[in-house]
Scaffold this active site. Structure first.
Site, mmCIF file in Angstrom:
data_model
loop_
_atom_site.group_PDB
_atom_site.id
_atom_site.type_symbol
_atom_site.label_atom_id
_atom_site.label_comp_id
_atom_site.label_asym_id
_atom_site.label_seq_id
_atom_site.Cartn_x
_atom_site.Cartn_y
_atom_site.Cartn_z
ATOM 1 N N ASP A 11 0.855 -1.185 0.000
ATOM 2 C CA ASP A 11 0.000 0.000 0.000
ATOM 3 C C ASP A 11 0.889 1.231 0.000
ATOM 4 O O ASP A 11 1.811 1.335 0.808
ATOM 5 C CB ASP A 11 -0.909 0.019 1.229
ATOM 6 C CG ASP A 11 -2.054 -0.962 1.080
ATOM 7 O OD1 ASP A 11 -2.459 -1.221 -0.066
ATOM 8 O OD2 ASP A 11 -2.537 -1.480 2.105
ATOM 9 N N ASP A 130 -13.906 -5.760 -5.127
ATOM 10 C CA ASP A 130 -14.090 -5.957 -3.686
ATOM 11 C C ASP A 130 -15.545 -6.365 -3.473
ATOM 12 O O ASP A 130 -16.448 -5.680 -3.957
ATOM 13 C CB ASP A 130 -13.844 -4.648 -2.914
ATOM 14 C CG ASP A 130 -12.429 -4.112 -3.104
ATOM 15 O OD1 ASP A 130 -11.526 -4.931 -3.399
ATOM 16 O OD2 ASP A 130 -12.231 -2.894 -2.970
#
Lengths: 251, 203
Positions: A11, A130
């Protein structure tokens, strides 16, 4: 025989790695290039960089980072986060990214998948999905899982394939962060209903979770972040075990 | 040594340049015929769609230049496929250097093939110090079937050509620039080839 891929995910915020990096033997654990180099030298098959910055300079910072990573590592990598146009993708690919991952922008404008696939080829277009199980149905969510949609995971995944995506990165929000294993039932359904590779994401905690994602979930690749970043699992021990279990891996 | 990467607007060619830089070699990206002809080694890359890549080659006249090159040439991925007779991708003619037609993988396997697969039956100096069954990174939906010019094969639902060679022309379906240290070894081997290619096929 094509091997199953192990993919650490980094990330990125404002050009730095964030969230759970605990590499004591790296000079600067926040430097994505250094971390990427570490993983590429220690058996990772591919890397994913997910940019979570919200600043105006985001595009330029990300493009600069991609260039540095491409100069440094000798394995493929994917870049995702906030990509919403053909121009965005062009800059990242020209700077040396092998693939790009799109998510919310694909839901808002599905034609983007067609446009990207025809301009750059399906092989470099990953669509990230997602999803969360709600009343027995897997529903697609946006904005890092915050915003629910009416889209069904499997319907959307089929549409994504038809529009020319080369790969699907499926994150189960129910499993993400739990360290209790991947969403193998949904993975298996995706993997058998579609004819493009499926990357499993969300839920890795133990080595056997990876074994299950490949054997039960029929995934083509498995992505994880914290278990690698905190050295709870090293890629070499993971691959040793997968090999013992008869799963083809690159060593 | 002068290394040229043929720049015809097809996909990501930075990666190959960076890989050569890591080996300590500076390469020139160019579409200029004189520079290409005078290079010691020519790399012919390619990512994307075959018929549009062929159109770009034709538009720049490079379709006439590349097949007549005399120095070692390495086609990578789509670059290798374009050196073949034809491609089913966009139903296009290729440069016709390798005597084989590129076809699409059947739906019995996932398409595209993405990931690391082994290269086998290695038959060229291009693979000096590279082990049989070494893993290479591949991303492709189309493949060259086995043929007399095959110098490495891989298995994906069937055996196909993961590398081809004829005279001074080499083609690899995999991406040596993205295939870790083994891929770097192949690039080094290519850079070390001499222009005298007469005894370089080990059969």
């Amino acid at each position: 025989m094509l091997t199953k891929r192990i993919i650490p995910c980094l990330d990125i915020k404002n050009g730095r790695t964030v969230k759970g990096i605990n590499f004591l033997d790296l000079r600067d654990a926040g430097d994505p290039v250094e971390l990427a180099k570490f993983y590429s030298e220690n058996g990772a098959d591919e890397l994913v960089f997910l940019d979570i910055s919200a600043t105006e300079e985001r595009r330029k910072t990300l493009a600069d980072l991609v260039l540095k990573v491409a100069e440094t590592i000798n394995i493929p990598f994917t870049v995702g986060g906030g990509i919403s146009s053909v121009e965005d993708v062009e800059i990242l690919l020209n700077n040396g990214a092998d693939k790009v991952s799109i998510n919310s922008s694909a839901v808002k404008n599905p034609q983007l998948i067609n446009d990207l696939a025809s301009k750059f080829g399906s092989q470099c277009i990953v669509v990230a999905i997602d999803a969360k199980l709600i009343d027995g149905n897997w529903k697609v969510h946006l904005v890092g899982g915050k915003v629910p949609t009416a889209l069904d995971l499997f319907d959307w995944a089929k549409q994504v394939e038809k529009r020319g995506a080369g790969e699907i990165l499926f994150t189960s929000m129910d499993n993400d962060g739990t360290k209790n294993g991947f969403a193998n039932k949904a993975l298996k359904k995706l993997s058998t209903q579609l004819n493009i590779p499926i990357i499993a994401s969300g839920g890795a905690g133990k080595i056997h979770h990876f074994t299950d994602a490949f054997n039960i979930g029929k995934a083509d690749a498995a992505l994880a972040a914290s278990v690698f970043h905190f050295k709870e699992i090293t890629i070499s021990e993971l691959k040793n075990e997968l090999q013992i279990q008869g799963i083809p891996v690159r060593k | 040594m002068k290394i040229v990467i043929v720049n015809y607007g097809a996909g990501n060619i930075q990666s190959i340049k960076f890989a050569l830089n890591r080996l300590g070699v500076e390469a020139i990206l160019t579409d200029d015929e004189t520079k290409i002809r005078s290079a010691d080694k020519v790399i012919f890359p390619g990512v994307g769609e075959a018929s549009s890549a062929m159109q770009k080659l034709k538009a720049s006249g490079l379709d006439k230049v590349i097949p007549t090159l005399k120095q070692p040439v390495l086609g990578i991925c789509l670059g290798m496929q374009l050196l073949c007779n034809t491609s089913e991708e966009g139903n296009t003619k290729g440069l016709g250097f390798f005597d084989v037609g590129v076809v699409k993988f059947s739906n019995s396997v996932k398409v595209p093939q993405i990931g690391w697969n082994q290269i086998q039956n290695l038959k060229s100096n291009l693979f000096e110090a590279v082990s049989e069954n070494e893993n290479m990174y591949l991303v492709h939906s189309y493949y060259a079937p086995l043929c007399k010019e095959t110098i490495a094969s891989s298995e994906y639902g069937l055996q196909y050509s993961s590398a081809l060679q004829k005279d001074n022309f080499y083609g690899v379906q995999f991406h040596p620039e993205k295939s870790s240290t083994a891929g770097e070894q192949i690039l080094k081997n290519f850079l070390n080839l001499t222009s005298n290619i007469s005894n370089q096929i080990k059969r």
